[in-house]
Write a protein that holds these residues in place. Sequence first.
Motif, mmCIF file in Angstrom:
data_model
loop_
_atom_site.group_PDB
_atom_site.id
_atom_site.type_symbol
_atom_site.label_atom_id
_atom_site.label_comp_id
_atom_site.label_asym_id
_atom_site.label_seq_id
_atom_site.Cartn_x
_atom_site.Cartn_y
_atom_site.Cartn_z
ATOM 1 N N PRO A 13 34.367 28.604 17.250
ATOM 2 C CA PRO A 13 34.150 27.930 15.969
ATOM 3 C C PRO A 13 32.670 27.957 15.564
ATOM 4 N N ALA A 14 32.437 28.010 14.271
ATOM 5 C CA ALA A 14 31.070 28.030 13.756
ATOM 6 C C ALA A 14 31.005 27.291 12.433
ATOM 7 N N GLY A 15 29.845 26.753 12.144
ATOM 8 C CA GLY A 15 29.612 26.060 10.888
ATOM 9 C C GLY A 15 29.100 27.013 9.818
ATOM 10 N N ALA A 16 29.053 26.505 8.607
ATOM 11 C CA ALA A 16 28.629 27.316 7.467
ATOM 12 C C ALA A 16 27.207 27.833 7.631
ATOM 13 N N ALA A 17 26.305 27.011 8.160
ATOM 14 C CA ALA A 17 24.911 27.433 8.299
ATOM 15 C C ALA A 17 24.784 28.606 9.275
ATOM 16 N N GLU A 18 25.495 28.540 10.380
ATOM 17 C CA GLU A 18 25.439 29.638 11.355
ATOM 18 C C GLU A 18 26.035 30.908 10.769
ATOM 19 N N LEU A 19 27.124 30.773 10.047
ATOM 20 C CA LEU A 19 27.739 31.944 9.432
ATOM 21 C C LEU A 19 26.834 32.528 8.355
ATOM 22 N N ARG A 20 26.226 31.675 7.581
ATOM 23 C CA ARG A 20 25.317 32.119 6.514
ATOM 24 C C ARG A 20 24.202 32.975 7.096
ATOM 25 N N ALA A 21 23.669 32.578 8.241
ATOM 26 C CA ALA A 21 22.578 33.319 8.878
ATOM 27 C C ALA A 21 23.019 34.707 9.337
ATOM 28 N N ARG A 22 24.311 34.905 9.526
ATOM 29 C CA ARG A 22 24.834 36.193 9.996
ATOM 30 C C ARG A 22 25.237 37.119 8.852
ATOM 31 N N LEU A 23 25.159 36.640 7.621
ATOM 32 C CA LEU A 23 25.600 37.430 6.471
ATOM 33 C C LEU A 23 24.430 38.159 5.826
ATOM 34 N N ALA A 24 24.694 39.366 5.381
ATOM 35 C CA ALA A 24 23.670 40.162 4.691
ATOM 36 C C ALA A 24 23.209 39.439 3.434
ATOM 37 N N GLY A 25 21.923 39.382 3.237
ATOM 38 C CA GLY A 25 21.372 38.769 2.033
ATOM 39 C C GLY A 25 21.375 37.257 2.034
ATOM 40 N N GLN A 26 21.874 36.658 3.068
ATOM 41 C CA GLN A 26 21.979 35.207 3.201
ATOM 42 C C GLN A 26 22.307 34.525 1.863
ATOM 43 N N PRO A 27 23.581 34.570 1.497
ATOM 44 C CA PRO A 27 23.997 33.907 0.252
ATOM 45 C C PRO A 27 23.721 32.403 0.323
ATOM 46 N N ALA A 28 23.756 31.755 -0.808
ATOM 47 C CA ALA A 28 23.506 30.309 -0.870
ATOM 48 C C ALA A 28 24.487 29.551 0.023
ATOM 49 N N HIS A 29 24.002 28.466 0.586
ATOM 50 C CA HIS A 29 24.840 27.634 1.462
ATOM 51 C C HIS A 29 26.109 27.180 0.731
ATOM 52 N N THR A 30 25.966 26.817 -0.533
ATOM 53 C CA THR A 30 27.136 26.375 -1.298
ATOM 54 C C THR A 30 28.149 27.507 -1.478
ATOM 55 N N THR A 31 27.651 28.730 -1.610
ATOM 56 C CA THR A 31 28.540 29.881 -1.743
ATOM 57 C C THR A 31 29.350 30.078 -0.468
ATOM 58 N N VAL A 32 28.684 29.982 0.682
ATOM 59 C CA VAL A 32 29.377 30.139 1.960
ATOM 60 C C VAL A 32 30.413 29.026 2.131
ATOM 61 N N ASN A 33 30.056 27.801 1.772
ATOM 62 C CA ASN A 33 31.016 26.690 1.850
ATOM 63 C C ASN A 33 32.223 26.943 0.953
ATOM 64 N N THR A 34 31.990 27.460 -0.241
ATOM 65 C CA THR A 34 33.088 27.768 -1.153
ATOM 66 C C THR A 34 33.993 28.840 -0.557
ATOM 67 N N ILE A 35 33.395 29.891 0.005
ATOM 68 C CA ILE A 35 34.176 30.965 0.627
ATOM 69 C C ILE A 35 35.003 30.411 1.777
ATOM 70 N N LEU A 36 34.389 29.584 2.631
ATOM 71 C CA LEU A 36 35.110 28.999 3.759
ATOM 72 C C LEU A 36 36.261 28.110 3.286
ATOM 73 N N SER A 37 36.038 27.377 2.227
ATOM 74 C CA SER A 37 37.093 26.541 1.672
ATOM 75 C C SER A 37 38.254 27.399 1.160
ATOM 76 N N ARG A 38 37.938 28.493 0.494
ATOM 77 C CA ARG A 38 38.981 29.396 -0.002
ATOM 78 C C ARG A 38 39.756 30.031 1.148
ATOM 79 N N LEU A 39 39.013 30.445 2.186
ATOM 80 C CA LEU A 39 39.667 31.042 3.349
ATOM 81 C C LEU A 39 40.572 30.024 4.038
ATOM 82 N N HIS A 40 40.157 28.769 4.043
ATOM 83 C CA HIS A 40 40.983 27.705 4.621
ATOM 84 C C HIS A 40 42.237 27.506 3.772
ATOM 85 N N ASP A 41 42.081 27.490 2.459
ATOM 86 C CA ASP A 41 43.237 27.351 1.568
ATOM 87 C C ASP A 41 44.232 28.503 1.736
#
Length: 121
Positions: free
Chosen positions: A23-51
């Motif tokens: 398991p990982a949090g949004a901040a850790e995942l954000r650091a692993r993504l190219a271009g480091q998208p905004a924290h809110t963007t990563v949270n939105t993506i994670l929420s959609r993936l959860h849905d």
Amino acid sequence: MARRPLGQLEAEVLAALAALKRPAGAAELRARLAGQPAHTTVNTILSRLHDKKLVTRIRDGRRYLYRLAVDESRLVAGRMYDHLRYANDPRSVLSQFVQTLSPDEEQALRQILDSLDRDSS
């Protein structure tokens, strides 16, 4: 209502979770993504993936930790098949795909195809 196909950022988040194998949090995942998208963007993506039931989440204090809820290889293979199925010339698509493979990827594909041939004999 039909679900939209996964977007590029969704696919990157899923790949990052698969690579972590924990398991990982949004901040850790954000650091692993190219271009480091905004924290809110990563949270939105994670929420959609959860849905979409592609990730599960557990509460960890004030944040959520996310875990992959699907087999990544099946998910990616399914996406590849969906694209191939709608191609006008699937043979050409496969040819182009194979030409982009690294030598290691090409060898792995040959081994898989050889093993399928042996299993069907």
